[in-house]
Design a protein around this motif. Sequence first.
Motif, PDB file in Angstrom:
ATOM      1  N   GLY A  15       0.788  -1.228   0.000  1.00  0.00           N
ATOM      2  CA  GLY A  15       0.000   0.000   0.000  1.00  0.00           C
ATOM      3  C   GLY A  15       0.817   1.273   0.000  1.00  0.00           C
ATOM      4  N   HIS A  16       2.152   1.148   0.037  1.00  0.00           N
ATOM      5  CA  HIS A  16       3.018   2.334   0.027  1.00  0.00           C
ATOM      6  C   HIS A  16       3.665   2.485  -1.354  1.00  0.00           C
ATOM      7  CE1 HIS A  16       2.801   3.050   4.382  1.00  0.00           C
ATOM      8  NE2 HIS A  16       2.847   1.729   4.516  1.00  0.00           N
ATOM      9  N   ARG A  17       3.665   3.683  -1.866  1.00  0.00           N
ATOM     10  CA  ARG A  17       4.351   3.962  -3.128  1.00  0.00           C
ATOM     11  C   ARG A  17       5.803   4.256  -2.810  1.00  0.00           C
ATOM     12  NH1 ARG A  17       1.417   4.685  -7.573  1.00  0.00           N
ATOM     13  NH2 ARG A  17       3.094   5.901  -8.527  1.00  0.00           N
ATOM     14  N   LEU A  18       6.664   3.358  -3.197  1.00  0.00           N
ATOM     15  CA  LEU A  18       8.080   3.457  -2.858  1.00  0.00           C
ATOM     16  C   LEU A  18       8.895   3.851  -4.080  1.00  0.00           C
ATOM     17  CD1 LEU A  18       8.420   0.198  -0.689  1.00  0.00           C
ATOM     18  CD2 LEU A  18       7.942   2.534   0.086  1.00  0.00           C
ATOM     19  N   PRO A  53      20.916   8.209   5.049  1.00  0.00           N
ATOM     20  CA  PRO A  53      19.710   9.053   4.984  1.00  0.00           C
ATOM     21  C   PRO A  53      18.570   8.421   4.180  1.00  0.00           C
ATOM     22  CG  PRO A  53      21.673  10.395   4.704  1.00  0.00           C
ATOM     23  CD  PRO A  53      22.125   8.966   4.652  1.00  0.00           C
ATOM     24  N   SER A  54      18.920   7.606   3.178  1.00  0.00           N
ATOM     25  CA  SER A  54      17.884   6.937   2.391  1.00  0.00           C
ATOM     26  C   SER A  54      17.094   5.969   3.261  1.00  0.00           C
ATOM     27  CB  SER A  54      18.504   6.182   1.208  1.00  0.00           C
ATOM     28  OG  SER A  54      19.067   7.071   0.279  1.00  0.00           O
ATOM     29  N   VAL A  55      17.787   5.311   4.208  1.00  0.00           N
ATOM     30  CA  VAL A  55      17.105   4.399   5.132  1.00  0.00           C
ATOM     31  C   VAL A  55      16.153   5.181   6.029  1.00  0.00           C
ATOM     32  CG1 VAL A  55      17.436   2.806   7.063  1.00  0.00           C
ATOM     33  CG2 VAL A  55      18.939   2.684   5.066  1.00  0.00           C
ATOM     34  N   THR A  56      16.596   6.336   6.496  1.00  0.00           N
ATOM     35  CA  THR A  56      15.742   7.177   7.335  1.00  0.00           C
ATOM     36  C   THR A  56      14.505   7.634   6.564  1.00  0.00           C
ATOM     37  OG1 THR A  56      17.644   7.972   8.607  1.00  0.00           O
ATOM     38  CG2 THR A  56      15.642   9.299   8.688  1.00  0.00           C
ATOM     39  N   ARG A  57      14.704   8.103   5.330  1.00  0.00           N
ATOM     40  CA  ARG A  57      13.567   8.545   4.514  1.00  0.00           C
ATOM     41  C   ARG A  57      12.613   7.382   4.231  1.00  0.00           C
ATOM     42  NH1 ARG A  57      17.697  11.783   2.082  1.00  0.00           N
ATOM     43  NH2 ARG A  57      18.091  10.182   0.510  1.00  0.00           N
ATOM     44  N   PHE A  58      13.168   6.198   4.075  1.00  0.00           N
ATOM     45  CA  PHE A  58      12.355   5.005   3.842  1.00  0.00           C
ATOM     46  C   PHE A  58      11.443   4.747   5.043  1.00  0.00           C
ATOM     47  CE2 PHE A  58      12.099   0.332   4.550  1.00  0.00           C
ATOM     48  CZ  PHE A  58      11.297   0.003   3.470  1.00  0.00           C
ATOM     49  N   ALA A  59      11.998   4.826   6.254  1.00  0.00           N
ATOM     50  CA  ALA A  59      11.199   4.604   7.465  1.00  0.00           C
ATOM     51  C   ALA A  59      10.079   5.637   7.566  1.00  0.00           C
ATOM     52  CB  ALA A  59      12.096   4.654   8.704  1.00  0.00           C
ATOM     53  N   VAL A  60      10.393   6.891   7.252  1.00  0.00           N
ATOM     54  CA  VAL A  60       9.378   7.952   7.295  1.00  0.00           C
ATOM     55  C   VAL A  60       8.284   7.687   6.263  1.00  0.00           C
ATOM     56  CG1 VAL A  60       8.980  10.414   6.936  1.00  0.00           C
ATOM     57  CG2 VAL A  60      10.990   9.656   8.221  1.00  0.00           C
ATOM     58  N   ALA A  61       8.678   7.191   5.086  1.00  0.00           N
ATOM     59  CA  ALA A  61       7.697   6.891   4.035  1.00  0.00           C
ATOM     60  C   ALA A  61       6.721   5.817   4.473  1.00  0.00           C
ATOM     61  CB  ALA A  61       8.413   6.458   2.757  1.00  0.00           C
ATOM     62  N   LEU A  62       7.152   4.958   5.396  1.00  0.00           N
ATOM     63  CA  LEU A  62       6.277   3.903   5.914  1.00  0.00           C
ATOM     64  C   LEU A  62       5.390   4.384   7.065  1.00  0.00           C
ATOM     65  CD1 LEU A  62       8.691   0.825   5.944  1.00  0.00           C
ATOM     66  CD2 LEU A  62       6.974   1.409   4.229  1.00  0.00           C
ATOM     67  N   TYR A  67      14.074   5.656  11.559  1.00  0.00           N
ATOM     68  CA  TYR A  67      14.435   4.242  11.532  1.00  0.00           C
ATOM     69  C   TYR A  67      14.358   3.583  12.910  1.00  0.00           C
ATOM     70  CZ  TYR A  67      16.921  -0.099  10.842  1.00  0.00           C
ATOM     71  OH  TYR A  67      17.258  -1.427  10.823  1.00  0.00           O
ATOM     72  N   PRO A  68      14.785   4.251  14.018  1.00  0.00           N
ATOM     73  CA  PRO A  68      14.652   3.594  15.330  1.00  0.00           C
ATOM     74  C   PRO A  68      13.219   3.161  15.634  1.00  0.00           C
ATOM     75  CG  PRO A  68      16.106   5.487  15.498  1.00  0.00           C
ATOM     76  CD  PRO A  68      15.502   5.543  14.121  1.00  0.00           C
ATOM     77  N   ALA A  69      12.239   3.982  15.251  1.00  0.00           N
ATOM     78  CA  ALA A  69      10.839   3.620  15.483  1.00  0.00           C
ATOM     79  C   ALA A  69      10.448   2.411  14.638  1.00  0.00           C
ATOM     80  CB  ALA A  69       9.931   4.805  15.171  1.00  0.00           C
ATOM     81  N   LEU A  70      10.926   2.355  13.393  1.00  0.00           N
ATOM     82  CA  LEU A  70      10.662   1.195  12.543  1.00  0.00           C
ATOM     83  C   LEU A  70      11.286  -0.055  13.133  1.00  0.00           C
ATOM     84  CD1 LEU A  70       9.815  -0.294   9.969  1.00  0.00           C
ATOM     85  CD2 LEU A  70      11.843   0.655   8.828  1.00  0.00           C
ATOM     86  N   ARG A  71      12.520   0.063  13.612  1.00  0.00           N
ATOM     87  CA  ARG A  71      13.195  -1.104  14.183  1.00  0.00           C
ATOM     88  C   ARG A  71      12.488  -1.583  15.447  1.00  0.00           C
ATOM     89  NH1 ARG A  71      19.518  -0.827  15.625  1.00  0.00           N
ATOM     90  NH2 ARG A  71      18.693   0.681  17.134  1.00  0.00           N
ATOM     91  N   ARG A  72      12.024  -0.653  16.278  1.00  0.00           N
ATOM     92  CA  ARG A  72      11.270  -1.048  17.472  1.00  0.00           C
ATOM     93  C   ARG A  72      10.010  -1.812  17.092  1.00  0.00           C
ATOM     94  NH1 ARG A  72      12.717   4.097  19.359  1.00  0.00           N
ATOM     95  NH2 ARG A  72      10.674   4.943  18.727  1.00  0.00           N
ATOM     96  N   HIS A  73       9.340  -1.346  16.057  1.00  0.00           N
ATOM     97  CA  HIS A  73       8.127  -2.027  15.591  1.00  0.00           C
ATOM     98  C   HIS A  73       8.461  -3.444  15.130  1.00  0.00           C
ATOM     99  CE1 HIS A  73       4.315  -2.734  13.543  1.00  0.00           C
ATOM    100  NE2 HIS A  73       5.000  -3.097  12.474  1.00  0.00           N
TER     101      HIS A  73
END
Length: 280
Positions: A15-18, A53-62, A67-73
């Motif tokens: 459901g995410h446009r990546l 930074p691309s990893v960080t932007r990826f986490a925000v896009a989700l 990224y720390p919040a994504l990893r915690r999830h």
Amino acid sequence: MSDGPAARLQKLFEGHRLTPTQRRIAHCMVRGAADVPFLSSVELAELAGVSQPSVTRFAVALGFDGYPALRRHLREVAPAGQEPQPREDSYNEYQQAVQGEIENLRRLAAMLADPAPVEEAGRLLAGSAPLPVLGLRAASSQARGFAYFAAKVHPDVRLLDEAGSMLADRIDAAATAGATALLCFALPRHPREVVEALDHARAAGLTVVTVADSAFAPVARHSDLLIPAPVGTGLAFDTACAPMLLGRVLLEAMADALPDAQARLEAFDARAVARGLFVE
């Protein structure tokens, strides 16, 4: 449907446009689903071949703060007691490539725990006469292998393994002759001609079934039904054991949906014996 780490990641990304870079990160995460919850953003960036930074932007896009919040999830939804798998450093590069393919086949087996997509694909392919089978460049051998065996049970299989201006003509001819579906094998690197051919096929009214290396491959949004099978990347050139096996699984599902498949196989065997085609 399988609820392993890879499957949970697939659901997270749906459901995410990546962007292409974000799809690369997603693909990397699915391949290493068991280890990802324990990786830093720098480590994930190195694995995916992108910037931190691309990893960080990826986490925000989700939808995460970073990224720390994504990893915690990811750690919260991981099975209890799950730890990163130890790496086997004693294997040489050739053995590592084989081990990588074994893991790809395990992932394919887990995905097939839900047979519904394959069964649906089998019905679509069985119901299309003629049946065009598309595979260009690296995927041409996969398409050719499928078409060779499919012709033994399907009345009209048309291999499309050459690009160029005539490819659209051959798709149009198949549609005019009664085709309702097209099977595509799409492997890295993904040729632009494949995307264009899929768009043309859908415009001609064909339902596109695609075997690709990832659910996030560039052909995903140009397909009606995509079934992923990962490729190995441990050698100079990608290895495609899982896509090849998935092709055989689709053959089985298609044969199951063809009422006269067994009769066609028996007729071929009888002709082969009469002509002495094979050495015993």
